[in-house]
Enzyme design. Structure first.
Site, PDB file in Angstrom:
ATOM      1  N   CYS A   1      67.086  -7.786 -69.510  1.00 12.61           N
ATOM      2  CA  CYS A   1      68.479  -8.325 -69.802  1.00 12.61           C
ATOM      3  C   CYS A   1      69.165  -9.032 -68.346  1.00 12.61           C
ATOM      4  O   CYS A   1      70.050  -8.988 -68.127  1.00 12.61           O
ATOM      5  CB  CYS A   1      69.472  -6.878 -69.439  1.00 12.61           C
ATOM      6  SG  CYS A   1      69.204  -6.038 -70.730  1.00 12.61           S
TER       7      CYS A   1
ATOM      8  N   HIS B   1      75.632  -5.883 -64.878  1.00 17.19           N
ATOM      9  CA  HIS B   1      75.192  -5.729 -66.706  1.00 17.19           C
ATOM     10  C   HIS B   1      75.493  -4.782 -66.588  1.00 17.19           C
ATOM     11  O   HIS B   1      76.290  -3.651 -66.888  1.00 17.19           O
ATOM     12  CB  HIS B   1      73.785  -5.763 -66.993  1.00 17.19           C
ATOM     13  CG  HIS B   1      73.349  -5.566 -68.171  1.00 17.19           C
ATOM     14  ND1 HIS B   1      73.625  -6.466 -69.000  1.00 17.19           N
ATOM     15  CD2 HIS B   1      71.952  -4.666 -68.380  1.00 17.19           C
ATOM     16  CE1 HIS B   1      72.921  -6.183 -70.130  1.00 17.19           C
ATOM     17  NE2 HIS B   1      72.694  -5.234 -69.755  1.00 17.19           N
TER      18      HIS B   1
ATOM     19  N   ASN C   1      76.296  -4.340 -75.475  1.00 17.75           N
ATOM     20  CA  ASN C   1      75.703  -4.294 -74.334  1.00 17.75           C
ATOM     21  C   ASN C   1      74.766  -6.161 -75.004  1.00 17.75           C
ATOM     22  O   ASN C   1      74.169  -6.332 -75.960  1.00 17.75           O
ATOM     23  CB  ASN C   1      74.339  -3.689 -74.086  1.00 17.75           C
ATOM     24  CG  ASN C   1      73.163  -3.794 -73.261  1.00 17.75           C
ATOM     25  OD1 ASN C   1      73.114  -5.281 -73.084  1.00 17.75           O
ATOM     26  ND2 ASN C   1      72.225  -2.949 -72.883  1.00 17.75           N
TER      27      ASN C   1
HETATM   28  N1  COA Z   1      76.793   9.154 -82.358  1.00 16.10           N
HETATM   29  C1  COA Z   1      76.784  10.307 -82.802  1.00 16.10           C
HETATM   30  N2  COA Z   1      75.756  11.015 -82.193  1.00 16.10           N
HETATM   31  C2  COA Z   1      74.681  10.568 -81.656  1.00 16.10           C
HETATM   32  C3  COA Z   1      74.648   9.051 -81.137  1.00 16.10           C
HETATM   33  C4  COA Z   1      75.968   8.892 -81.543  1.00 16.10           C
HETATM   34  N3  COA Z   1      75.988   7.282 -81.926  1.00 16.10           N
HETATM   35  N4  COA Z   1      73.123   8.402 -80.622  1.00 16.10           N
HETATM   36  C5  COA Z   1      73.229  10.323 -80.066  1.00 16.10           C
HETATM   37  N5  COA Z   1      74.437  10.999 -80.208  1.00 16.10           N
HETATM   38  C6  COA Z   1      73.590  12.618 -80.545  1.00 16.10           C
HETATM   39  C7  COA Z   1      72.963  13.331 -80.197  1.00 16.10           C
HETATM   40  O1  COA Z   1      71.509  13.035 -81.368  1.00 16.10           O
HETATM   41  C8  COA Z   1      72.527  14.529 -79.050  1.00 16.10           C
HETATM   42  O2  COA Z   1      72.620  15.570 -80.414  1.00 16.10           O
HETATM   43  P1  COA Z   1      72.293  17.051 -80.066  1.00 16.10           P
HETATM   44  O3  COA Z   1      72.545  17.189 -78.023  1.00 16.10           O
HETATM   45  O4  COA Z   1      72.679  17.563 -80.722  1.00 16.10           O
HETATM   46  O5  COA Z   1      70.937  16.221 -79.862  1.00 16.10           O
HETATM   47  C9  COA Z   1      73.687  14.172 -78.441  1.00 16.10           C
HETATM   48  O6  COA Z   1      74.634  12.980 -78.656  1.00 16.10           O
HETATM   49  C10 COA Z   1      73.319  13.331 -77.301  1.00 16.10           C
HETATM   50  O7  COA Z   1      72.458  12.665 -77.523  1.00 16.10           O
HETATM   51  P2  COA Z   1      72.041  11.998 -75.569  1.00 16.10           P
HETATM   52  O8  COA Z   1      70.455  10.872 -76.150  1.00 16.10           O
HETATM   53  O9  COA Z   1      71.180  12.973 -74.992  1.00 16.10           O
HETATM   54  O10 COA Z   1      73.390  11.120 -74.463  1.00 16.10           O
HETATM   55  P3  COA Z   1      73.025  10.933 -74.219  1.00 16.10           P
HETATM   56  O11 COA Z   1      74.454  10.981 -73.130  1.00 16.10           O
HETATM   57  O12 COA Z   1      71.912  10.348 -73.076  1.00 16.10           O
HETATM   58  O13 COA Z   1      73.483   9.044 -73.874  1.00 16.10           O
HETATM   59  C11 COA Z   1      72.983   6.515 -74.508  1.00 16.10           C
HETATM   60  C12 COA Z   1      72.582   8.381 -74.558  1.00 16.10           C
HETATM   61  C13 COA Z   1      72.360   6.340 -74.901  1.00 16.10           C
HETATM   62  C14 COA Z   1      74.390   5.792 -74.541  1.00 16.10           C
HETATM   63  C15 COA Z   1      72.417   6.508 -72.863  1.00 16.10           C
HETATM   64  O14 COA Z   1      71.321   7.264 -72.519  1.00 16.10           O
HETATM   65  C16 COA Z   1      72.627   4.994 -72.137  1.00 16.10           C
HETATM   66  O15 COA Z   1      73.275   4.398 -72.326  1.00 16.10           O
HETATM   67  N6  COA Z   1      71.657   5.484 -71.956  1.00 16.10           N
HETATM   68  C17 COA Z   1      70.820   3.903 -70.818  1.00 16.10           C
HETATM   69  C18 COA Z   1      70.803   2.457 -72.082  1.00 16.10           C
HETATM   70  C19 COA Z   1      71.352   1.089 -71.599  1.00 16.10           C
HETATM   71  O16 COA Z   1      71.949   1.264 -70.729  1.00 16.10           O
HETATM   72  N7  COA Z   1      70.198   0.416 -72.509  1.00 16.10           N
HETATM   73  C20 COA Z   1      70.422  -0.541 -71.852  1.00 16.10           C
HETATM   74  C21 COA Z   1      69.462  -1.194 -70.888  1.00 16.10           C
HETATM   75  S1  COA Z   1      69.129  -2.808 -70.743  1.00 16.10           S
END
Ligand code: COA
Length: 317
Positions: A110, A244, A274
């Protein structure tokens, strides 16, 4: 001697995928995606190739700059992977637009657009080029795992392009890399050599979202502060900050830590998701065509991504 941006262009695939439609394919909901990421929509390549949308973005940038493909001395493409492993995406876009100059790809995930700007700046400093085309084109939908709801909902495909000409508008730039295959990976092609065990191979994206989330906020704050110091500019000098686009919560956290007027941070995450290294040039194109940039404006860029890589820069428009 560095460069100035004289033209911009973008192209997204025809197929728009809303959260509602995605929820019919993956166990997720508009409510979850919107509240956790700010994303409402993304575009996904179907019948088009990445070379085609990259070529359209490039032609639009050339037209915007008022020059022709034959005037370009170098094409740099930022992509994690083009339509082929070889030819490079840059060679395919060179063919699409009818240019004849050298062309190569850079893969810094990215952060690739900022890496490409830094490479272009070296060519201008050597005095071997007059016009450089940078195209950041990404098809992350090819590598997202549509059985992993935590990652596949985040990504969209897009191409953004800029034309650079010689100038003095790069005020500072910084790149980092910290090799790490625990937080964000996409497995490479393993081939079909009969004696190689590929049973555990995962060709799709793996991401530790929470670790990447923390890394992103920390790196934006560190890199933006550093490049602003290097360029000798204060918060009030900045017209816009283009980070980004990965998650609106990352942007909000960075805004509050940096103490820069929140209105200066541009956000397009709701419409595109993204789009990896395409996100910054797509924002450039929108700002330019909406008439939001005037000569002399100070623009801060910041990106982070797989590698792990980061980059930031200060430009004068
Ligand atoms: N829809 C519904 N539920 C979802 C889901 C989706 N698309 N994705 C995850 N969940 C659920 C999980 O299963 C989890 O459920 P549980 O509590 O029953 O186990 C819950 O939501 C929380 O998941 P978690 O992974 O802790 O969520 P989060 O708040 O950390 O958000 C991201 C996840 C990926 C959105 C976040 O961590 C993020 O944006 N990270 C950075 C990613 C990024 O920038 N990547 C690109 C780099 S260039």
């Amino acid at each position: 001697m560095s460069f100035q941006i004289i033209g911009t262009g973008k192209k997204v695939p025809e197929f728009a995928l809303s959260n509602e439609q995605l929820s019919t394919m993956v166990d997720t909901s508009d409510e979850w995606i919107t509240s956790r990421t700010g994303i409402k929509n993304r575009y996904i390549l179907q019948d088009e190739t990445l070379s085609e949308i990259g070529g359209i973005a490039a032609n639009r940038a050339l037209e915007d700059a008022g020059i022709e493909a034959k005037d370009i001395d170098l094409i740099i493409c930022s992509t994690i992977q083009g339509d082929y492993i070889t030819p490079s995406l840059a060679c395919m876009i060179q063919k699409e637009i009818g240019a004849t100059c050298p062309a190569f790809d850079v893969n810094a995930a990215c952060t690739g657009f900022i890496y490409a700007l830094d490479i272009a700046a070296s060519y201008f400093a050597r005095g071997t080029v007059k016009k450089v085309l940078i195209v950041a084109a990404e098809a992350i939908s090819r590598y997202a795992d549509y059985q992993d709801r935590a990652t596949c909902v985040l990504f969209g495909d897009a191409a953004g392009a800029v034309v650079l000409s010689s100038g003095d508008n790069l005020l500072s730039i910084k790149l980092t890399a910290d090799g790490n295959n625990e937080f964000l990976t996409i497995g490479g092609h393993k081939g079909n050599f009969p004696l190689r065990d590929i049973s555990n191979h995962n060709p799709y994206m793996y991401m530790n979202g929470q670790e990447v989330y923390k890394f992103a906020i920390g790196s934006i704050c560190r890199d933006v502060t550093e490049v602003m110091e290097q360029a000798g500019i204060q918060n009030e000098d900045v017209k816009v900050i283009l980070t980004h686009q990965a998650n609106s919560r990352i942007l909000e956290a960075a805004k509050s830590k940096l103490e820069i007027d929140g209105d200066k941070f541009v956000s397009i995450i709701d419409r595109y998701g993204n789009t990896s290294s395409a996100s910054i040039p797509v924002m450039f194109d929108e700002l330019k065509h909406d008439g939001k940039l005037v000569k002399g404006d100070i623009i801060v860029l910041s990106a982070f991504g797989g590698g792990l890589t980061t980059g930031a820069a200060v430009l004068r428009w």
